[in-house]
Design a protein around this motif. Structure first.
Motif, short mmCIF file in Angstrom:
data_model
loop_
_atom_site.label_atom_id
_atom_site.label_comp_id
_atom_site.label_asym_id
_atom_site.label_seq_id
_atom_site.Cartn_x
_atom_site.Cartn_y
_atom_site.Cartn_z
N VAL A 81 -27.65 -36.73 -30.39
CA VAL A 81 -27.76 -35.60 -29.19
C VAL A 81 -26.26 -35.32 -29.10
O VAL A 81 -25.37 -35.66 -29.37
CB VAL A 81 -28.18 -35.68 -27.68
N VAL A 82 -25.99 -33.73 -28.59
CA VAL A 82 -24.44 -33.66 -28.69
C VAL A 82 -24.64 -32.80 -27.25
O VAL A 82 -25.11 -32.81 -26.14
CB VAL A 82 -24.74 -32.01 -29.18
N ARG A 83 -22.94 -33.65 -26.72
CA ARG A 83 -22.84 -33.52 -25.76
C ARG A 83 -21.39 -32.57 -24.98
O ARG A 83 -20.93 -32.81 -26.36
CB ARG A 83 -22.71 -34.45 -24.40
N ARG A 84 -21.59 -32.12 -24.24
CA ARG A 84 -20.74 -31.01 -24.03
C ARG A 84 -20.09 -30.98 -22.38
O ARG A 84 -21.19 -30.56 -22.24
CB ARG A 84 -20.91 -29.29 -24.52
N ASP A 110 -14.88 -29.83 -28.91
CA ASP A 110 -15.59 -29.93 -26.97
C ASP A 110 -16.85 -31.00 -27.32
O ASP A 110 -17.50 -31.45 -25.35
CB ASP A 110 -15.00 -28.88 -26.44
N GLU A 111 -16.79 -31.12 -28.63
CA GLU A 111 -18.11 -31.80 -27.81
C GLU A 111 -18.39 -32.90 -28.08
O GLU A 111 -17.77 -33.95 -29.42
CB GLU A 111 -19.29 -31.21 -28.98
N VAL A 112 -19.20 -34.26 -28.02
CA VAL A 112 -19.67 -35.60 -28.40
C VAL A 112 -20.73 -35.83 -28.91
O VAL A 112 -21.87 -35.33 -28.60
CB VAL A 112 -19.04 -36.03 -27.21
N LEU A 113 -21.14 -36.55 -29.76
CA LEU A 113 -21.81 -36.76 -30.41
C LEU A 113 -22.42 -38.48 -29.57
O LEU A 113 -21.82 -39.17 -29.47
CB LEU A 113 -22.22 -37.50 -32.30
N GLU A 114 -24.07 -38.52 -29.23
CA GLU A 114 -24.11 -39.90 -28.98
C GLU A 114 -25.87 -40.30 -29.61
O GLU A 114 -26.49 -39.15 -29.74
CB GLU A 114 -24.56 -39.97 -27.74
N VAL A 115 -25.86 -41.19 -30.15
CA VAL A 115 -27.60 -41.63 -30.47
C VAL A 115 -28.50 -42.23 -28.81
O VAL A 115 -28.29 -43.21 -28.43
CB VAL A 115 -27.02 -42.41 -31.24
N GLY A 146 -20.30 -33.43 -20.92
CA GLY A 146 -20.92 -34.55 -20.60
C GLY A 146 -22.45 -34.61 -20.22
O GLY A 146 -23.42 -34.93 -20.07
N GLU A 147 -22.59 -33.22 -20.60
CA GLU A 147 -24.16 -32.62 -20.23
C GLU A 147 -25.11 -32.46 -22.25
O GLU A 147 -24.03 -32.12 -22.33
CB GLU A 147 -24.03 -30.96 -20.12
N LEU A 148 -26.20 -32.99 -21.78
CA LEU A 148 -26.94 -32.69 -23.30
C LEU A 148 -27.30 -31.08 -23.13
O LEU A 148 -27.92 -30.78 -22.38
CB LEU A 148 -28.41 -33.54 -23.39
N VAL A 149 -26.37 -30.60 -24.67
CA VAL A 149 -26.44 -29.13 -25.20
C VAL A 149 -27.22 -28.91 -25.52
O VAL A 149 -28.39 -28.61 -26.11
CB VAL A 149 -25.38 -28.49 -25.24
N ASP A 150 -27.57 -30.28 -27.35
CA ASP A 150 -28.30 -30.10 -28.17
C ASP A 150 -28.98 -31.26 -29.20
O ASP A 150 -28.47 -32.35 -28.96
CB ASP A 150 -27.44 -29.21 -29.13
N ILE A 151 -30.15 -31.58 -30.45
CA ILE A 151 -29.65 -32.00 -31.18
C ILE A 151 -28.51 -31.64 -32.08
O ILE A 151 -28.45 -30.79 -32.20
CB ILE A 151 -31.49 -32.05 -32.04
N HIS A 152 -28.17 -33.03 -32.85
CA HIS A 152 -27.25 -33.00 -33.76
C HIS A 152 -28.17 -33.62 -35.15
O HIS A 152 -29.10 -34.20 -35.22
CB HIS A 152 -26.16 -33.93 -33.95
N LEU A 153 -27.97 -32.00 -36.38
CA LEU A 153 -28.65 -32.54 -37.84
C LEU A 153 -28.03 -32.41 -38.50
O LEU A 153 -26.42 -32.69 -38.47
CB LEU A 153 -29.38 -31.20 -38.04
N PRO A 154 -28.05 -34.24 -39.10
CA PRO A 154 -27.04 -34.35 -40.79
C PRO A 154 -26.55 -33.28 -40.42
O PRO A 154 -26.80 -32.30 -40.91
CB PRO A 154 -27.30 -35.29 -41.25
N ASN A 155 -24.86 -33.43 -41.20
CA ASN A 155 -23.82 -32.27 -41.93
C ASN A 155 -23.75 -31.19 -41.41
O ASN A 155 -22.92 -30.08 -41.36
CB ASN A 155 -24.11 -31.76 -43.68
N GLU A 156 -24.04 -30.97 -40.32
CA GLU A 156 -23.88 -29.94 -38.82
C GLU A 156 -22.82 -29.99 -38.27
O GLU A 156 -22.09 -31.43 -38.20
CB GLU A 156 -24.76 -30.02 -37.83
#
Length: 60
Positions: A22-25, A42-47, A27-37
């Protein structure tokens, strides 16, 4: 977050229910992240697993 898009990606096999990145901005969960995106500075990835992600989205 578009949960219909998430379901489509799970159905296609692009995203695993066990490990959703998931993508956090700010601290808020804003989207899912697909490989190579790309992500912005200002975004952080978390599994997360699907249950934990949905709990956070729906506030349970």
């Amino acid at each position: 977050m578009d949960l219909n898009y998430l379901k489509q990606q799970i159905d296609k096999g692009a995203v695993s229910k066990d490990n959703i990145t998931v993508v956090r901005r700010d601290g808020e969960l804003v989207d899912i992240h697909l490989p190579n995106e790309p992500i912005s500075a200002d975004e952080v990835l978390e599994v997360m697993d699907l249950e934990s992600m949905l709990r956070e989205v729906f506030g349970y």
